[in-house]
Write a protein that holds these residues in place. Sequence first.
Motif, mmCIF file in Angstrom:
data_model
loop_
_atom_site.group_PDB
_atom_site.id
_atom_site.type_symbol
_atom_site.label_atom_id
_atom_site.label_comp_id
_atom_site.label_asym_id
_atom_site.label_seq_id
_atom_site.Cartn_x
_atom_site.Cartn_y
_atom_site.Cartn_z
ATOM 1 N N ARG A 147 28.660 -2.954 31.534
ATOM 2 C CA ARG A 147 28.542 -4.218 32.235
ATOM 3 C C ARG A 147 27.847 -3.997 33.573
ATOM 4 N N SER A 148 28.049 -2.806 34.149
ATOM 5 C CA SER A 148 27.426 -2.480 35.436
ATOM 6 C C SER A 148 25.914 -2.596 35.365
ATOM 7 N N GLU A 149 25.342 -2.240 34.211
ATOM 8 C CA GLU A 149 23.891 -2.254 34.072
ATOM 9 C C GLU A 149 23.376 -3.616 33.612
ATOM 10 N N ASP A 150 24.277 -4.520 33.248
ATOM 11 C CA ASP A 150 23.861 -5.879 32.864
ATOM 12 C C ASP A 150 23.021 -6.516 33.960
ATOM 13 N N VAL A 151 23.359 -6.223 35.217
ATOM 14 C CA VAL A 151 22.658 -6.865 36.329
ATOM 15 C C VAL A 151 21.172 -6.496 36.349
#
Lengths: 329, 286
Positions: B238-242
Motif C-alpha cells: 500500500r505504501s507504493e500505491d501513492v
Amino acid sequence: MSRVLWGVGVAGLVGLSVASLLIGPAGLTPLQAVSALIRGDALAETLVMREIRLPRAILAVLVGAALGLGGAAMQGYLRNPLAEPGLIGVSGSAALGAVLALQTGLAAAHVLALPFAALAGAVLAVLIILALAGPRGGSITLILAGIAVSALAGALTSLVLNLSPNPFAASEIVFWMMGSLQDRSMIHVWISAPFIGLGALILLSQGRNFDALTLGEDAAASMGVHLGRLRLALVLGVASMVGAATAVAGAIGFVGLVVPHILRPLVGARPSALLPASALGGAVLVLMADIAVRVILPTRDLKLGVLTAIVGAPLFLHLIYKTRLQGQL
Amino acid sequence: MKLTAPLTGPSTLALRRVSKALGAALALWAGAALAGPPERVVSINLCTDQLAMMLAAPGQLISVSHISHDPNVSVMLEQAQNYPVNYGQGEEVFQLSPDLVLAGTFTSSYTVSLLRRLGVEVAQLPIVNSLDAIPDNILEVGRLLGREVEAIALVAQFEADLTALRADSSDMRAALHYANNYTSGERSLAHEILTAAGFANVAAEAGLVGGGTLAMERLVMLMPDLVISGQPYPGASRSEDVLHHPAMDALRARHAAHALADAEWVCGTPAVLRAIARLAMLHEGG
C-alpha cells in the motif's frame, strides 16, 4: 421524532462531508476549494480536490455506512448487541483475503480481484461465526468464536505480509488491522461502491424479516419468514459490505458496535428502522474520525481504528457488564 | 583493614588479569595496524561494498553484503556476484575471521559492538549527504584498505567528471516521490544530484531538510515539472500505491520526461554521476 432525527443525521452527514473536503494540508481557502471541485479551474487545486479529497470523503461515507449497517444487521440476526463485524473477525478475515489478493498478484491482474477476495474472506468468517454461535447467538460462544477467528485472521495476515518480497509490506500490518483512508483514489471508490451498494440493498430489503425475528425464530417462521433465505441474505449482505470496505480502508473496528448502540434507544428496537439509521450513523462516525485523524496529527497517518477503538472499547466493556447483569452471559 | 584484605586480594588479581588481557589486545591491535593493509576485509553495508569493490586489491575483499545482490538498490550487481555474500550478522561475520569489517554508521550497534568485543576491527563510514562528501569517503576507504593511490586516482576522476557534468541551473523544478510520500529536501544526496543536474527541488522550496514525508496534497500544490519516482519493489504494498496515484499520474502527464530514482541514487559513490548525467539529458531534451 423520527423525521427530526433523520433531518439531524442527514444535516450532520452533509456538514461533515463538506468539512472533510475543506480540511487538508494543501492550505486551500474554502472558496478556492469549492471552485476547484466544481469548476475545475486551476490544475493543482483541482487535482487536490477531485483526486485526493473527494475520494477520501466519499470513501469515509461508504465505509462508515457499510460498517454501521453491517453491525446492525449482525446484531438483528443474532439478537445480540455484541455482534460487530470487527470484533467477531469478519473485518480481519476480509483483510486477510485482500492481502492474499494483493500479494499473489491477483489484484494487479484484475481490478475486481481485491474486493472479491476480501468478500470471500468475510463470507468465510461469517459462516464460521454463525456455525459456532448457533442461530441464537449466545454471547459467550459468539465472543469466543470471534476472538479465535480474529486472532487467526490477524496472524495469517501478518504472516503473508512478512513473507512478501516487498520491504514495505510488513510495516502495513498496522494499516490492515487499524484502517486508514489516507491517499486513496477514485479507483478505490469504483471498486468498493458497487459491493457496498449491493450489500446495503440486500440487507435493507430484509428489514421486515429482521423485525419478525425479534419475536423469536418460531414466531418469525409462522409469520412467513424464510429463515434460510434470511441467513443467506445476511451472509452475503454483511460480507459484501464489510469485505469491500475493508479491501479499500483496512479493518476499522467498533463502528458497527457504537452506532447501533447509540441509535437503538432513539429509533426504537425495530431493526427495519435501525438498519438505515445505522448506515447513516456509521457514515457520520467514520467521517468524524477521518477528520479527527487529520486535525490531531496532520503530518502522520494516524489510523482510524485507533480512534474508533478508543470510543468503542469502553462501550464494549459497558455492554458486556450490562449483559452480565441481565444474566445473559 | 585486615578484614577486607582477603576480599581485595582476589579482586586486584582479577583486575590485573583484565589489564594484562587489555594490554595484550592493544599490542595485537597495534601490531595489526603496523603490519600493513588488512588482508581479509568483509563489508556489511551496501555503500561500503561498492567503495571496497572499486578500491580493494585482488583477494583483499572476501565478502560483501547480501544487499549488493539486490538489483533494486545495487549498482554493481555483476561485480558483486563474484563475492560471497554475508547477512551482516555478528556470528557469521566473525566466522570469516576478517581483519577489517566495513560498516555504515547505521549498521546495528549490537552487531558492531559484538564484533569489537570479539577483537575484530570495525570501521563505520558515515552516510553521505552531499556530493562534496563523496571524495572524503573514497579516501577514507582507500586509507583503511591501504589503497591510497587508487583512492586518489578515483577521486581525481570523480571530481573531473562532476565538473564536466554540472549543468547550469534552470527554472525546471523537480520532485522526488518515493513510497509513503517520502521525499528528500535540502542537505541530502538526492537533492544535490537534482541541483547538479540543473533542477530545483520542490521539497526544498517547501522547507524540507533531509529526508521526510510531504503530504501528496502539498506536493501537488507545488506543481513540479518533473516527478522522479522511487523504484517499485516486487510484491505489492500500500505504501507504493501513492507512486501511481491518479493525482501523481496527472502531474507526470504534463511533461513527456520522466525519471526513476534507482540504485544510482542510493550511495555516495561515483555512480551518482550516471544519475546526474541521465537527469541532465532529460533536462536538455525537455
